[in-house]
Design an enzyme around this catalytic site. Structure first.
Site, PDB file in Angstrom:
ATOM      1  N   GLU A   1       0.914  -1.194   0.019  1.00 37.23           N
ATOM      2  CA  GLU A   1      -0.063   0.031   0.066  1.00 37.23           C
ATOM      3  C   GLU A   1       0.794   1.262  -0.072  1.00 37.23           C
ATOM      4  O   GLU A   1       1.864   1.273   1.000  1.00 37.23           O
ATOM      5  CB  GLU A   1      -1.074  -0.061   1.212  1.00 37.23           C
ATOM      6  CG  GLU A   1      -1.754   1.310   1.412  1.00 37.23           C
ATOM      7  CD  GLU A   1      -2.259   1.006   2.859  1.00 37.23           C
ATOM      8  OE1 GLU A   1      -2.255   0.087   3.583  1.00 37.23           O
ATOM      9  OE2 GLU A   1      -3.043   2.085   3.446  1.00 37.23           O
TER      10      GLU A   1
ATOM     11  N   ASP B   1      -1.262  -1.465   5.978  1.00 32.35           N
ATOM     12  CA  ASP B   1      -1.191  -0.869   7.179  1.00 32.35           C
ATOM     13  C   ASP B   1      -2.109  -1.779   8.100  1.00 32.35           C
ATOM     14  O   ASP B   1      -3.203  -2.297   7.636  1.00 32.35           O
ATOM     15  CB  ASP B   1      -1.553   0.535   7.360  1.00 32.35           C
ATOM     16  CG  ASP B   1      -0.451   1.360   6.792  1.00 32.35           C
ATOM     17  OD1 ASP B   1       0.741   0.793   6.990  1.00 32.35           O
ATOM     18  OD2 ASP B   1      -0.435   2.358   6.474  1.00 32.35           O
TER      19      ASP B   1
ATOM     20  N   ASP C   1      -4.653  -0.825   9.849  1.00 31.70           N
ATOM     21  CA  ASP C   1      -5.696   0.233  10.190  1.00 31.70           C
ATOM     22  C   ASP C   1      -6.851   0.003   9.250  1.00 31.70           C
ATOM     23  O   ASP C   1      -6.953  -0.846   8.420  1.00 31.70           O
ATOM     24  CB  ASP C   1      -5.113   1.678  10.197  1.00 31.70           C
ATOM     25  CG  ASP C   1      -4.732   2.094   8.879  1.00 31.70           C
ATOM     26  OD1 ASP C   1      -5.037   1.363   7.803  1.00 31.70           O
ATOM     27  OD2 ASP C   1      -4.018   3.341   8.602  1.00 31.70           O
TER      28      ASP C   1
ATOM     29  N   ASP D   1      -8.063   1.805   6.630  1.00 36.03           N
ATOM     30  CA  ASP D   1      -7.610   2.116   5.362  1.00 36.03           C
ATOM     31  C   ASP D   1      -6.809   0.859   4.854  1.00 36.03           C
ATOM     32  O   ASP D   1      -7.325   0.212   3.562  1.00 36.03           O
ATOM     33  CB  ASP D   1      -6.973   3.289   5.097  1.00 36.03           C
ATOM     34  CG  ASP D   1      -7.827   4.291   5.064  1.00 36.03           C
ATOM     35  OD1 ASP D   1      -8.703   4.132   5.098  1.00 36.03           O
ATOM     36  OD2 ASP D   1      -7.465   5.759   5.185  1.00 36.03           O
TER      37      ASP D   1
END
Ligand code: 1YM
Length: 638
Positions: free
Chosen positions: A426, A499, A501, A503
């Site tokens: 990402e 990540d 998280d 997103d």
């Protein structure tokens, strides 16, 4: 038991054979095999339901991870069995039957891994208790350590004269299985499926390990497979209101199909024989598919929706957006193929074709508006197919060297797929660190710029126009659609690195959706992984320690001497971009240190429902799900 006779010794030898080679009887001794035991017992209750004697089945996960299955059927016969000279209950639990039910008859599945029966469960259990309610009496027998009888069938009490049924409890032997912990979600998905496939049968599942779960989940579907179609289509937009439900029977073979078109682009056809998923299809599926395309073309021509000059609609055109469940109950099914996932009985093909063609034709005649919508959808699919073919040919022609694609992919030096892996990363900055931190011999890096296209909402032609998707297809080397070839896959491991998280989770789900729709064999063959970047860094003195979870961090801190602990610096890692190349290598990429999570699509049907929830129109369930299940796509049920 002291006086063993010849028969007892034969019985013990039989069960011993199961213990020596459990894989031959239940496939594997991993978590899958552990769950398989439950279905072996439940199958006997389902059989009793199919025979018309049982309406309720209860499955309980007990506190100690033993299982109890109860039914209200006739109860296993308690009399002496003429061939073995012992009670029929004991016979059923100690004599191996090479497939098929003891006593024969019914729709029990024979061959393959299924239907090996209760004796196999007994052989692989630490203990088993069987209780039968019959004739106003309660009978009980007990086994221990792989089926050794410790209590012969005895009357242990009285019951209401009209109460009948069987209760079986067992504890899988930890010496046989890799794990002894039952996964409630896995049990739930299959229990629900059994309820869909056996209309009117009430199945209850309860987790007694969970203090709060007192009632459990109750599954009862009067509509049977129609409700299954409705379940799969929840969150999708149907093209017609009523679910089409057809059935027929010939020579004891029952055939049933339920279907509904949606405005989606994928095809969801699932077929079953005697409640077993025939994932490779077979004659029942072939018959329906053949009839579907024939009936639609003929109706479309008769009604001038297709012009004389138009080509016939193809299979894939008439199946776009179609959700369909096919269920066949057969007294003597022949399963074929390596995994026995294909029905071979030739007589089923015409039965399926005839039943479907007749019923579907009638539906189209009676519902001309729905007919028009369905056929127009197929025509749009055909147009898209033709456009996609052109786009696909373009991606195929553009090999690695001729596109500007090399600017993005940092390929590995090795050309041997078995040692190569690709990280899909990402963001450009994490991509940069990954590129510096990799082992360039075997590790390739493909950074993703923006979010990738949601393929749930786009046809193949549009997906193929998306830059990120194009670079993924080119990197994999397998091609796509009719050009897909798994053997051309250029990497053994495809590792999604995002990540930890929301997103990151979102991107991961978009990628998984893409793989699920267009590269499903790659997922099925176990090539897809999620990298697990650490959540915490703990530094003390010269030592750097990374942990994946909060618990692991606390555990580690607790293990340190107090003085060191108080001075330790603890940092919460915010994302991949925050780590330098060395750190990223050490924690997430180094083959010897990293932790990867294999992405398995355990239950494709449930998976589909989830992807739909995640990627479909409804926003709230998606966000919630992503937050709760960042990486784990195994328990796809919500
Ligand atoms: C919780 C597990 O095993 N139920 C069950 C099993 C049987 C019967 C009823 C049954 C079958 C028949 C006649 C028949 C079985 N019987 C046999 C065998 N629940 C569970 N409920 N009467 C009762 O098929 O004719 C094997 S399984 F072989 F003894 F008939």
């Amino acid at each position: 038991m002291d006086d063993y006779g010849v028969k007892d010794i034969q019985v013990l030898e039989g069960l011993e054979a199961v213990r020596k080679r459990p894989g031959m009887y239940i496939g594997t001794t991993d978590v899958k095999g552990l769950h398989h035991l439950v279905w072996e017992i439940v199958d006997n209750s389902i059989d009793e339901a199919l025979a018309g004697y049982c309406n309720n089945i209860e499955i309980i996960v007990n506190k100690d991870n033993s299982i109890t299955v109860k039914d209200d059927g006739r109860g296993i016969p308690v009399g002496i069995h003429p061939k073995t000279g012992i009670s029929t209950v004991e016979t059923v639990y100690t004599v191996l039957h090479a497939g098929g039910k003891f006593g024969g008859g019914g729709y029990k599945v024979s061959g393959g891994l299924h239907g090996v029966g209760a004796s196999v469960v007994n052989a692989l259990s630490k203990w088993v208790t069987v209780t039968v309610y019959k004739d106003g009496k309660v009978y009980e027998t007990k086994f221990e350590n792989g089926g050794k009888i410790v209590q012969k069938l005895t009357v242990v009490g009285d019951c209401e004269p009209n109460r009948t049924g069987t209760v079986v409890s067992f504890k899988p032997d930890p010496e046989i299985f890799d794990t002894d912990i039952y996964d409630y979600e896995t049990l739930k998905v299959r229990t629900r499926e059994l309820a869909f496939l056996n209309k009117g049968l009430r199945l209850t599942l309860r987790d007694d390990r969970d203090e709060e779960d007192t009632q459990g989940d109750i599954f009862l579907y009067e509509g049977g497979i129609s409700e299954y179609v409705k379940f799969i289509n929840q969150g999708k937009t149907p093209l017609h209101e009523d679910i089409i439900h057809l059935n027929g029977e010939k020579n004891d073979i029952q055939f049933e199909v339920a279907m509904q078109y949606t405005d989606g682009y994928s095809e969801n056809i699932y077929s079953f024989v005697n409640n077993i998923n025939t994932h490779d299809g077979g004659t029942h599926e072939d018959g329906v598919k053949r009839a579907l395309v024939r009936v639609i073309n003929s109706y479309a021509r008769k009604n001038k929706i297709l012009k004389d000059a138009d080509e016939n609609l193809r299979d894939e055109d008439v199946r776009e957006g179609l959700t369909m469940i096919i269920s066949c109950k057969h007294p003597n099914p022949q399963f074929e193929g390596q995994t026995k996932g294909r029905l071979g009985n030739s007589e089923v093909k015409n039965l399926a074709d005839n039943v479907f063609a007749e019923g579907f034709e009638q539906f189209l005649l009676e519902n001309p508006e729905d007919a028009r919508i369905i056929i127009n959808k197929a025509i749009l699919a055909r147009n898209a197919r033709i456009a996609a073919k052109k786009a696909r040919e373009a991606t195929r022609k553009s090999d690695l060297a001729t596109t500007n694609f090399f600017g993005k992919l940092s390929d590995c030096k090795s050309k041997d797929p078995s040692e190569s892996e690709i990280f899909i990363v990402e963001g450009d900055s994490a991509g940069g660190s990954a590129k510096k931190g990799r082992d360039s011999m075997t590790q390739a890096i493909l950074p993703l710029r923006g979010k990738i296209l949601n393929v749930e909402k786009a046809r193949l032609d549009k997906a193929l126009g998306n830059e990120e998707i194009k670079s993924i297809i080119t990197a994999f080397g397998t091609g796509i659609g009719e050009y897909f070839d798994l053997s051309k896959l250029r990497y053994d491991k495809i590792i999604i690195m995002t990540d930890a998280d929301v997103d990151g989770a979102h991107i991961r789900v978009l990628l998984l959706t893409l793989f699920y729709r267009f590269f499903r064999p790659i997922v099925e063959a176990g090539h897809v992984y999620a990298a697990q970047p650490p959540l915490f860094r703990i530094m003390h003195g010269k030592t750097r320690k990374y942990t994946l979870t909060e618990e692991e961090k606390d555990e580690y801190l607790a293990s340190l001497p107090e003085g060191v602990r108080n001075r330790a610096e603890i940092a919460r890692m915010k994302g991949l971009g925050e780590m330098d190349a060395e750190e990223l290598n050490e924690t997430t990429m180094d083959i010897n240190k990293r932790v990867l999570r294999k992405i398995t699509v355990n239950d494709l049907i449930a998976a589909d429902a989830i992807f739909e929830k995640l990627m479909g129109d409804e926003v709230e369930p998606r966000r919630e799900f992503i937050e709760q299940n960042a990486v784990n796509v195994k328990n796809l049920d919500i």
